[in-house]
Design a protein around this motif. Structure first.
Motif, PDB file in Angstrom:
ATOM      1  N   GLY A 101       0.829  -1.202   0.000  1.00  0.00           N
ATOM      2  CA  GLY A 101       0.000   0.000   0.000  1.00  0.00           C
ATOM      3  C   GLY A 101       0.857   1.243   0.000  1.00  0.00           C
ATOM      4  O   GLY A 101       2.010   1.228  -0.438  1.00  0.00           O
ATOM      5  N   GLY A 102       0.316   2.324   0.495  1.00  0.00           N
ATOM      6  CA  GLY A 102       1.037   3.588   0.511  1.00  0.00           C
ATOM      7  C   GLY A 102       0.919   4.256   1.864  1.00  0.00           C
ATOM      8  O   GLY A 102      -0.001   3.987   2.638  1.00  0.00           O
ATOM      9  N   VAL A 103       1.848   5.150   2.151  1.00  0.00           N
ATOM     10  CA  VAL A 103       1.844   5.929   3.383  1.00  0.00           C
ATOM     11  C   VAL A 103       2.062   7.383   2.995  1.00  0.00           C
ATOM     12  O   VAL A 103       2.912   7.688   2.161  1.00  0.00           O
TER      13      VAL A 103
ATOM     14  N   ASN B 120       4.709   3.994  -3.231  1.00  0.00           N
ATOM     15  CA  ASN B 120       3.562   3.214  -3.679  1.00  0.00           C
ATOM     16  C   ASN B 120       2.264   4.017  -3.776  1.00  0.00           C
ATOM     17  O   ASN B 120       1.287   3.536  -4.350  1.00  0.00           O
ATOM     18  N   CYS B 121       2.208   5.210  -3.216  1.00  0.00           N
ATOM     19  CA  CYS B 121       0.967   5.992  -3.228  1.00  0.00           C
ATOM     20  C   CYS B 121       0.421   6.233  -4.639  1.00  0.00           C
ATOM     21  O   CYS B 121      -0.781   6.046  -4.865  1.00  0.00           O
ATOM     22  N   PRO B 122       1.246   6.623  -5.598  1.00  0.00           N
ATOM     23  CA  PRO B 122       0.695   6.823  -6.945  1.00  0.00           C
ATOM     24  C   PRO B 122       0.054   5.549  -7.504  1.00  0.00           C
ATOM     25  O   PRO B 122      -1.003   5.613  -8.149  1.00  0.00           O
ATOM     26  N   GLU B 123       0.653   4.411  -7.228  1.00  0.00           N
ATOM     27  CA  GLU B 123       0.099   3.143  -7.719  1.00  0.00           C
ATOM     28  C   GLU B 123      -1.228   2.816  -7.030  1.00  0.00           C
ATOM     29  O   GLU B 123      -2.177   2.363  -7.669  1.00  0.00           O
ATOM     30  N   VAL B 124      -1.302   3.062  -5.733  1.00  0.00           N
ATOM     31  CA  VAL B 124      -2.535   2.779  -4.992  1.00  0.00           C
ATOM     32  C   VAL B 124      -3.697   3.570  -5.573  1.00  0.00           C
ATOM     33  O   VAL B 124      -4.778   3.037  -5.802  1.00  0.00           O
ATOM     34  N   TYR B 125      -3.467   4.851  -5.818  1.00  0.00           N
ATOM     35  CA  TYR B 125      -4.531   5.715  -6.309  1.00  0.00           C
ATOM     36  C   TYR B 125      -4.648   5.751  -7.828  1.00  0.00           C
ATOM     37  O   TYR B 125      -5.625   6.248  -8.365  1.00  0.00           O
TER      38      TYR B 125
ATOM     39  N   ILE C  59      -8.542   3.086   3.451  1.00  0.00           N
ATOM     40  CA  ILE C  59      -7.757   4.192   3.986  1.00  0.00           C
ATOM     41  C   ILE C  59      -7.865   4.161   5.501  1.00  0.00           C
ATOM     42  O   ILE C  59      -8.967   4.106   6.043  1.00  0.00           O
ATOM     43  N   ARG C  60      -6.728   4.171   6.152  1.00  0.00           N
ATOM     44  CA  ARG C  60      -6.663   4.316   7.607  1.00  0.00           C
ATOM     45  C   ARG C  60      -5.923   5.612   7.863  1.00  0.00           C
ATOM     46  O   ARG C  60      -4.818   5.796   7.371  1.00  0.00           O
ATOM     47  N   LEU C  61      -6.537   6.468   8.631  1.00  0.00           N
ATOM     48  CA  LEU C  61      -6.029   7.824   8.735  1.00  0.00           C
ATOM     49  C   LEU C  61      -6.158   8.321  10.164  1.00  0.00           C
ATOM     50  O   LEU C  61      -7.142   8.021  10.836  1.00  0.00           O
ATOM     51  N   SER C  62      -5.172   9.052  10.591  1.00  0.00           N
ATOM     52  CA  SER C  62      -5.269   9.727  11.892  1.00  0.00           C
ATOM     53  C   SER C  62      -4.812  11.167  11.724  1.00  0.00           C
ATOM     54  O   SER C  62      -4.121  11.513  10.769  1.00  0.00           O
ATOM     55  N   VAL C  63      -5.229  11.989  12.662  1.00  0.00           N
ATOM     56  CA  VAL C  63      -4.956  13.426  12.598  1.00  0.00           C
ATOM     57  C   VAL C  63      -4.325  13.854  13.909  1.00  0.00           C
ATOM     58  O   VAL C  63      -4.726  13.411  14.985  1.00  0.00           O
ATOM     59  N   GLU C  64      -3.321  14.692  13.809  1.00  0.00           N
ATOM     60  CA  GLU C  64      -2.684  15.318  14.971  1.00  0.00           C
ATOM     61  C   GLU C  64      -2.741  16.818  14.758  1.00  0.00           C
ATOM     62  O   GLU C  64      -2.775  17.290  13.632  1.00  0.00           O
ATOM     63  N   ARG C  65      -2.725  17.565  15.843  1.00  0.00           N
ATOM     64  CA  ARG C  65      -2.723  19.022  15.731  1.00  0.00           C
ATOM     65  C   ARG C  65      -1.347  19.577  16.055  1.00  0.00           C
ATOM     66  O   ARG C  65      -0.668  19.101  16.948  1.00  0.00           O
ATOM     67  N   GLU C  66      -0.972  20.578  15.305  1.00  0.00           N
ATOM     68  CA  GLU C  66       0.217  21.374  15.636  1.00  0.00           C
ATOM     69  C   GLU C  66      -0.306  22.606  16.356  1.00  0.00           C
ATOM     70  O   GLU C  66      -0.745  23.562  15.722  1.00  0.00           O
ATOM     71  N   ALA C  67      -0.300  22.565  17.660  1.00  0.00           N
ATOM     72  CA  ALA C  67      -0.970  23.579  18.472  1.00  0.00           C
ATOM     73  C   ALA C  67      -0.487  25.001  18.191  1.00  0.00           C
ATOM     74  O   ALA C  67      -1.286  25.934  18.129  1.00  0.00           O
ATOM     75  N   GLU C  68       0.801  25.154  17.987  1.00  0.00           N
ATOM     76  CA  GLU C  68       1.334  26.517  17.856  1.00  0.00           C
ATOM     77  C   GLU C  68       0.859  27.233  16.594  1.00  0.00           C
ATOM     78  O   GLU C  68       0.840  28.441  16.548  1.00  0.00           O
ATOM     79  N   VAL C  69       0.454  26.485  15.574  1.00  0.00           N
ATOM     80  CA  VAL C  69       0.003  27.152  14.349  1.00  0.00           C
ATOM     81  C   VAL C  69      -1.425  26.764  13.978  1.00  0.00           C
ATOM     82  O   VAL C  69      -1.951  27.233  12.981  1.00  0.00           O
ATOM     83  N   GLY C  70      -2.059  25.921  14.760  1.00  0.00           N
ATOM     84  CA  GLY C  70      -3.454  25.579  14.530  1.00  0.00           C
ATOM     85  C   GLY C  70      -3.719  24.777  13.271  1.00  0.00           C
ATOM     86  O   GLY C  70      -4.791  24.887  12.696  1.00  0.00           O
ATOM     87  N   VAL C  71      -2.779  24.008  12.830  1.00  0.00           N
ATOM     88  CA  VAL C  71      -3.001  23.181  11.641  1.00  0.00           C
ATOM     89  C   VAL C  71      -3.061  21.714  12.039  1.00  0.00           C
ATOM     90  O   VAL C  71      -2.548  21.305  13.072  1.00  0.00           O
ATOM     91  N   ALA C  72      -3.701  20.953  11.179  1.00  0.00           N
ATOM     92  CA  ALA C  72      -3.820  19.528  11.418  1.00  0.00           C
ATOM     93  C   ALA C  72      -2.822  18.787  10.550  1.00  0.00           C
ATOM     94  O   ALA C  72      -2.608  19.154   9.401  1.00  0.00           O
ATOM     95  N   LEU C  73      -2.247  17.755  11.085  1.00  0.00           N
ATOM     96  CA  LEU C  73      -1.384  16.852  10.320  1.00  0.00           C
ATOM     97  C   LEU C  73      -2.188  15.593  10.047  1.00  0.00           C
ATOM     98  O   LEU C  73      -2.764  15.009  10.962  1.00  0.00           O
ATOM     99  N   ARG C  74      -2.244  15.200   8.792  1.00  0.00           N
ATOM    100  CA  ARG C  74      -2.976  13.996   8.424  1.00  0.00           C
ATOM    101  C   ARG C  74      -1.959  12.954   8.014  1.00  0.00           C
ATOM    102  O   ARG C  74      -1.141  13.181   7.141  1.00  0.00           O
ATOM    103  N   GLU C  75      -2.035  11.813   8.646  1.00  0.00           N
ATOM    104  CA  GLU C  75      -1.180  10.709   8.240  1.00  0.00           C
ATOM    105  C   GLU C  75      -2.100   9.582   7.807  1.00  0.00           C
ATOM    106  O   GLU C  75      -3.130   9.353   8.443  1.00  0.00           O
ATOM    107  N   GLY C  76      -1.766   8.961   6.725  1.00  0.00           N
ATOM    108  CA  GLY C  76      -2.655   7.933   6.231  1.00  0.00           C
ATOM    109  C   GLY C  76      -1.908   6.760   5.678  1.00  0.00           C
ATOM    110  O   GLY C  76      -0.781   6.880   5.192  1.00  0.00           O
ATOM    111  N   GLY C  77      -2.553   5.638   5.746  1.00  0.00           N
ATOM    112  CA  GLY C  77      -2.065   4.446   5.088  1.00  0.00           C
ATOM    113  C   GLY C  77      -3.140   3.964   4.146  1.00  0.00           C
ATOM    114  O   GLY C  77      -4.300   3.859   4.528  1.00  0.00           O
ATOM    115  N   GLU C  78      -2.805   3.741   2.911  1.00  0.00           N
ATOM    116  CA  GLU C  78      -3.782   3.342   1.907  1.00  0.00           C
ATOM    117  C   GLU C  78      -3.383   1.994   1.355  1.00  0.00           C
ATOM    118  O   GLU C  78      -2.220   1.736   1.112  1.00  0.00           O
ATOM    119  N   VAL C  79      -4.354   1.133   1.191  1.00  0.00           N
ATOM    120  CA  VAL C  79      -4.099  -0.189   0.638  1.00  0.00           C
ATOM    121  C   VAL C  79      -4.984  -0.383  -0.583  1.00  0.00           C
ATOM    122  O   VAL C  79      -6.134  -0.019  -0.573  1.00  0.00           O
TER     123      VAL C  79
END
Length: 120
Positions: free
Chosen positions: A15-17, A37-42, A100-120
């Motif tokens: 899959g892809g990360v 592998n992400c381009p191949e997955v999608y 798609i398995r995905l989780s989100v973290e926040r970067e508190a100092e700038v108020g943005v979300a980080l998205r990390e995903g694994g796609e199969v």
């Protein structure tokens, strides 16, 4: 050296990360990392994925895309990981199922979300 080794390990996974930064105020997505592998997955070229990380969504069933969008919006608010299974229509008309398995973290100092995903 450690980041390079880690990237090599990720490239060996099935899959892809990916790792992206999302500005919740504008929904602008910045791709920080794509495993090879992400381009191949999608079925989307890497340059296109980097230019428009939402490009694969254009090939999803509209109802399934809407369900993914609702789950993702909830994950941004609650930081609860999501798992989604749906279809992507290939350019030749074939259908590809992806998970798609995905989780989100926040970067508190700038108020943005980080998205990390694994796609199969």
């Amino acid at each position: 050296m450690t980041a390079e080794l880690f990237a090599k390990l990720l490239d060996r996974l099935p899959g892809g990360v990916s790792l992206s930064r999302i500005d919740p105020a504008t929904n602008k997505v910045e791709v920080l990392y794509l495993s090879r592998n992400c381009p191949e997955v999608y079925g989307v070229p890497e340059a296109e994925l980097r230019a428009d990380p939402n490009a694969p969504k254009l090939r999803m069933d509209p109802d399934e895309r809407a369900a993914l969008d609702v789950q993702f919006a909830g994950a941004v608010q609650t930081l609860v990981p999501i798992q989604w299974v749906g279809r992507i229509l290939e350019p030749d008309g074939d259908v590809r199922w992806i998970e798609i398995r995905l989780s989100v973290e926040r970067e508190a100092e700038v108020g943005v979300a980080l998205r990390e995903g694994g796609e199969v």
